[in-house]
Write a protein that holds these residues in place. Structure first.
Motif, PDB file in Angstrom:
ATOM      1  N   PRO A 435      18.410   4.608  -0.989  1.00  0.00           N
ATOM      2  CA  PRO A 435      17.049   4.978  -0.591  1.00  0.00           C
ATOM      3  C   PRO A 435      16.362   3.887   0.229  1.00  0.00           C
ATOM      4  O   PRO A 435      16.666   2.702   0.095  1.00  0.00           O
ATOM      5  N   VAL A 436      15.409   4.308   1.056  1.00  0.00           N
ATOM      6  CA  VAL A 436      14.634   3.354   1.848  1.00  0.00           C
ATOM      7  C   VAL A 436      13.143   3.459   1.566  1.00  0.00           C
ATOM      8  O   VAL A 436      12.373   2.575   1.946  1.00  0.00           O
ATOM      9  N   GLU A 437      12.702   4.528   0.879  1.00  0.00           N
ATOM     10  CA  GLU A 437      11.277   4.739   0.685  1.00  0.00           C
ATOM     11  C   GLU A 437      10.736   3.926  -0.492  1.00  0.00           C
ATOM     12  O   GLU A 437      11.461   3.647  -1.453  1.00  0.00           O
ATOM     13  N   LEU A 438       9.470   3.547  -0.401  1.00  0.00           N
ATOM     14  CA  LEU A 438       8.786   2.967  -1.545  1.00  0.00           C
ATOM     15  C   LEU A 438       8.434   4.113  -2.480  1.00  0.00           C
ATOM     16  O   LEU A 438       7.717   5.048  -2.078  1.00  0.00           O
ATOM     17  N   PRO A 439       8.933   4.099  -3.704  1.00  0.00           N
ATOM     18  CA  PRO A 439       8.713   5.244  -4.601  1.00  0.00           C
ATOM     19  C   PRO A 439       7.228   5.583  -4.739  1.00  0.00           C
ATOM     20  O   PRO A 439       6.382   4.700  -4.923  1.00  0.00           O
ATOM     21  N   GLY A 440       6.940   6.878  -4.615  1.00  0.00           N
ATOM     22  CA  GLY A 440       5.579   7.366  -4.807  1.00  0.00           C
ATOM     23  C   GLY A 440       4.655   7.195  -3.625  1.00  0.00           C
ATOM     24  O   GLY A 440       3.485   7.582  -3.683  1.00  0.00           O
ATOM     25  N   SER A 441       5.128   6.608  -2.528  1.00  0.00           N
ATOM     26  CA  SER A 441       4.232   6.380  -1.387  1.00  0.00           C
ATOM     27  C   SER A 441       3.920   7.687  -0.656  1.00  0.00           C
ATOM     28  O   SER A 441       4.789   8.511  -0.422  1.00  0.00           O
ATOM     29  N   ARG A 442       2.636   7.858  -0.331  1.00  0.00           N
ATOM     30  CA  ARG A 442       2.176   9.014   0.445  1.00  0.00           C
ATOM     31  C   ARG A 442       0.868   8.613   1.103  1.00  0.00           C
ATOM     32  O   ARG A 442      -0.144   8.504   0.402  1.00  0.00           O
ATOM     33  N   PRO A 443       0.850   8.305   2.399  1.00  0.00           N
ATOM     34  CA  PRO A 443       1.947   8.520   3.336  1.00  0.00           C
ATOM     35  C   PRO A 443       3.134   7.582   3.080  1.00  0.00           C
ATOM     36  O   PRO A 443       3.005   6.558   2.418  1.00  0.00           O
ATOM     37  N   LEU A 444       4.252   7.979   3.634  1.00  0.00           N
ATOM     38  CA  LEU A 444       5.518   7.291   3.427  1.00  0.00           C
ATOM     39  C   LEU A 444       5.435   5.825   3.846  1.00  0.00           C
ATOM     40  O   LEU A 444       4.932   5.488   4.917  1.00  0.00           O
ATOM     41  N   VAL A 445       5.956   4.956   2.981  1.00  0.00           N
ATOM     42  CA  VAL A 445       6.092   3.530   3.268  1.00  0.00           C
ATOM     43  C   VAL A 445       7.517   3.131   2.899  1.00  0.00           C
ATOM     44  O   VAL A 445       8.063   3.616   1.904  1.00  0.00           O
ATOM     45  N   PHE A 446       8.121   2.278   3.683  1.00  0.00           N
ATOM     46  CA  PHE A 446       9.472   1.818   3.379  1.00  0.00           C
ATOM     47  C   PHE A 446       9.426   0.656   2.389  1.00  0.00           C
ATOM     48  O   PHE A 446       8.499  -0.159   2.404  1.00  0.00           O
ATOM     49  N   GLU A 447      10.444   0.579   1.547  1.00  0.00           N
ATOM     50  CA  GLU A 447      10.461  -0.419   0.486  1.00  0.00           C
ATOM     51  C   GLU A 447      10.706  -1.827   1.016  1.00  0.00           C
ATOM     52  O   GLU A 447      10.205  -2.802   0.476  1.00  0.00           O
ATOM     53  N   LYS A 477      -3.750  16.636   9.469  1.00  0.00           N
ATOM     54  CA  LYS A 477      -2.961  16.197  10.617  1.00  0.00           C
ATOM     55  C   LYS A 477      -2.724  14.691  10.608  1.00  0.00           C
ATOM     56  O   LYS A 477      -1.613  14.227  10.922  1.00  0.00           O
ATOM     57  N   ALA A 478      -3.722  13.907  10.250  1.00  0.00           N
ATOM     58  CA  ALA A 478      -3.552  12.454  10.250  1.00  0.00           C
ATOM     59  C   ALA A 478      -2.472  12.031   9.265  1.00  0.00           C
ATOM     60  O   ALA A 478      -1.670  11.123   9.553  1.00  0.00           O
ATOM     61  N   LEU A 479      -2.418  12.690   8.111  1.00  0.00           N
ATOM     62  CA  LEU A 479      -1.392  12.376   7.123  1.00  0.00           C
ATOM     63  C   LEU A 479      -0.018  12.791   7.626  1.00  0.00           C
ATOM     64  O   LEU A 479       0.956  12.031   7.509  1.00  0.00           O
ATOM     65  N   ARG A 480       0.059  13.988   8.210  1.00  0.00           N
ATOM     66  CA  ARG A 480       1.357  14.445   8.744  1.00  0.00           C
ATOM     67  C   ARG A 480       1.842  13.514   9.852  1.00  0.00           C
ATOM     68  O   ARG A 480       3.024  13.168   9.908  1.00  0.00           O
TER      69      ARG A 480
END
Length: 642
Positions: A435-447, A477-480
């Motif tokens: 995995p590369v994502e920081l768990p639970g991030s929204r918007p998506l952030v990389f770990e 839209k800003a979140l997407r």
């Protein structure tokens, strides 16, 4: 007569070390990318990608580079039954760079290398006769032992009705005509070398070379004189490569002007790297010539293949696929800088994948937050999470080693707790992702704390980047836009580091959804120019939902590897229902399930109620049962997969 192979490529097989910094001297390169190299090996890959059946006749060292060459050739579809392992010599190396549009420095490390140890005993009549053609490299005429091996191969070819092709492939440094540091020098006149070439020209049915190579083979710096000399020696087809001008072919009497030969126009593209272009040209020409297509078409294939390769970094990996070639010939490109044509580059990447998977059964144990919390709940040391993951890995390994009837096994494991476990799972032929994502991030952030591409440069090539994104098509839209920007960054990093990537889409539970929600989410991701190799999606019992998802993927990326079903701690009965609903749809390629397999074992182990051996047994048992459930779901499909 149909033969097992279209062509046997005999000669150089090496490792290319390509400088990654563009625009500098080879002295100033800071890092190198490793590729398969050697002209005949490059051509073997090229013709395999164009749909022919090639074999390689060479030697490699009994070491890591030799195994790399053999495995890479085999993965590309090249027969390696006559790639001999030399017990005393090392595989050849070549260092290459791109300094500017005219300067491509290279240094050959070929002193007593393995492929120059080919001898007559390596060449058997039956093997040569098993191919429509034998391709020889001029380099292997430069030493007595390899020269005799080539002559023996020619003799067997003539006896067996196999056509003989000569790629003049003149490198003065490999004939001892320049200092070792002058590998990029393309021409040094030599009457002795010309006479040597002319001992084999009479046996050739096809001779291919640049204008300088025609000069050396024909023994004259006047091109027409050299070609006429070659014609006096052979009635075979003579092809002269002319770079951006294309090529000219002489299939009969030599005319008074070069331009009166059969001309194959070139393609107007930006030249990024000339290295490997001649090998691509040969592959394209052979694709037509070996199928007895008109010479005009052979030239078109050859020039187009060369144009595609001069636009890229590397030789063998830059070779075009048949589908890519057809697309380029039919549609061209909107830019002369072909490497900046996103559609063409995606088509190249997607159609030249070498790892092939039918269906996958993945044990996902990349969970970090959940196991951290479980350890804290029981007052366990943080390192206990790593210990538990070792037990899960052992259970996964037990199933992966035992499975023979499919689906193929694989694991998803994080580097935070699995850094020392991942090497034990890598290189075994299993599908591996991290995995590369920081768990639970929204918007998506990389770990990672550094650029994602820098992080992924440290990964083994077979590792797949897995990214979970909490995405809903009706998000603001800003979140997407923020989410899509991160996914685009993931795609760029994956392409730059030669990794596949998987996008796991889970719409937030608090937002309303229906049968079209996932399909609309995928549509938006595709419209942003993001084309994952894999998707990981929640199961659905709706046929309509799967049909919509399949339609979106086929419309935007028919080369997508497919969808893997996630579990979300579902029960075995719930997973069975999800498998049965997904199984009739071809886009569904298996599952990637985690907590449904290991959650109970984790709760028991951290609570001190289960021992290590019990965890391994339970994980292996549940994983094996899911493998069986997927097989049964696929077996239960009575109509062709949709």
């Amino acid at each position: 007569m149909t033969r097992p192979f279209d062509v046997i490529c005999m000669g150089r097989a090496a490792v290319d070390l390509y400088g990654e910094q563009i625009g500098g001297r080879l002295e100033d390169m800071l890092s190198f990318t490793k590729y398969l190299g050697g002209s005949p090996a490059n051509t073997a890959v090229g013709v395999a990608r164009l749909g022919l059946k090639p074999a390689m006749l060479t030697r490699v060292g009994d070491e890591h580079n030799g195994r790399f060459v053999r495995e890479t050739l085999a993965a590309e579809g090249v027969d390696v039954s006559h790639v001999k392992t030399d017990p005393r010599r090392l595989t050849a190396l070549v260092f290459l760079g791109i300094q500017d549009r005219e300067t491509f420095p290279l240094v050959f490390y070929r002193d007593h290398c393995a492929d120059m140890a080919i001898d007559e005993a390596d060449v058997t009549p039956g093997h040569i006769a098993s191919a429509t053609a034998l391709l020889l490299s001029g380099t292997h005429l430069s030493q007595p032992q390899t020269y005799q091996a080539c002559r023996t191969a020619i003799r067997h070819a003539k006896a067996g009705g196999t056509r003989v092709v000569l790629d003049i492939d003149y490198r003065p440094v490999l004939w001892g005509l320049t200092s070792p540091g002058m590998g990029e020098q393309r021409f040094v006149p030599s009457d002795q070398v010309s006479a040597h070439f002319q001992t084999v020209i009479p046996s050739c049915d096809l001779v291919v070379g640049t204008e300088e190579e025609i000069h050396i083979a024909g023994g004259s710096s006047d091109t027409l004189t050299a070609i006429r000399r070659l014609r006096s020696l052979t009635a075979g087809t003579i092809v002269m490569k002319r770079g951006p001008m294309g090529c000219v072919v002489f299939d009969g009497a030599i005319p008074d002007r070069l331009d009166d030969g059969l001309r194959g126009p070139g393609f107007a593209v930006d030249v990024y790297n000339v290295l490997g272009a001649g090998d691509a040209f040969m592959a394209g020409f052979l694709r037509g010539w070996l199928k007895d297509e008109p010479l005009e078409r052979c030239c078109t294939y050859a020039n187009a293949c060369g144009a595609l390769v001069v636009s890229r970094h590397g030789c063998a990996p830059a070779m075009a696929s048949w589908e890519e070639l057809q697309h380029f010939l039919a549609h061209g490109s909107h830019t002369r800088r072909l490497r900046e044509d996103a559609h063409l580059e995606h088509l190249h990447r997607a159609t030249t994948r070498t790892r092939r998977w039918s269906e996958l059964g993945i044990l996902a144990f990349d969970h970090r937050v959940q196991l951290d919390e479980l350890a804290a709940q029981h007052g366990a040391e943080p390192r206990s999470v790593e210990t538990f993951k070792r037990l899960v890995a052992e259970g996964a390994r037990r199933v992966a080693q035992a499975e023979t009837s499919g689906p193929d096994a694989g694991m998803i494991l994080d580097s935070r707790f699995g850094a020392d476990i991942l090497p034990t799972l890598t290189g075994k032929g299993w599908w591996i992702a991290r995995p590369v994502e920081l768990p639970g991030s929204r918007p998506l952030v990389f770990e990672t704390s550094k650029a994602l591409s820098l992080e992924m440069r440290g990964w083994p090539g077979e590792h797949v980047a897995k990214c979970l994104v909490s995405y809903h098509p009706d998000d603001p839209k800003a979140l997407r836009d923020a989410q899509l920007a991160r996914l685009s960054e993931l795609q760029c990093a994956s392409i730059a580091t030669f990794h596949e990537f998987l996008v796991e889409v889970i719409p937030p539970r608090e937002l309303p959804g229906d049968e079209s929600t996932l399909a609309r989410a995928l549509e938006q991701i595709y419209e942003a120019g993001i084309r994952p190799d894999w998707w990981k999606l929640p199961p659905s019992d709706s046929t309509q939902a799967w049909e919509q998802i399949g339609a979106v993927i086929r419309r935007h990326d028919p080369h997508c590897r497919g969808v893997l079903l996630l579990g979300l701690e579902a029960s075995e009965d719930e997973l069975r229902n999800g498998f049965e609903a997904a199984a009739p749809h071809a886009i569904c390629r298996g599952f990637a399930v985690g907590r449904s397999i290991f959650a109970d074992a984790a709760a028991g182990w951290f609570a001190g109620q289960l021992g290590d051996a019990q965890v391994i047994d339970e994980v292996a048992d549940r994983y094996a049962r899911l493998m069986r459930l997927w097989r049964e779901a696929r077996a239960g499909v009575t109509s062709p997969l949709a």
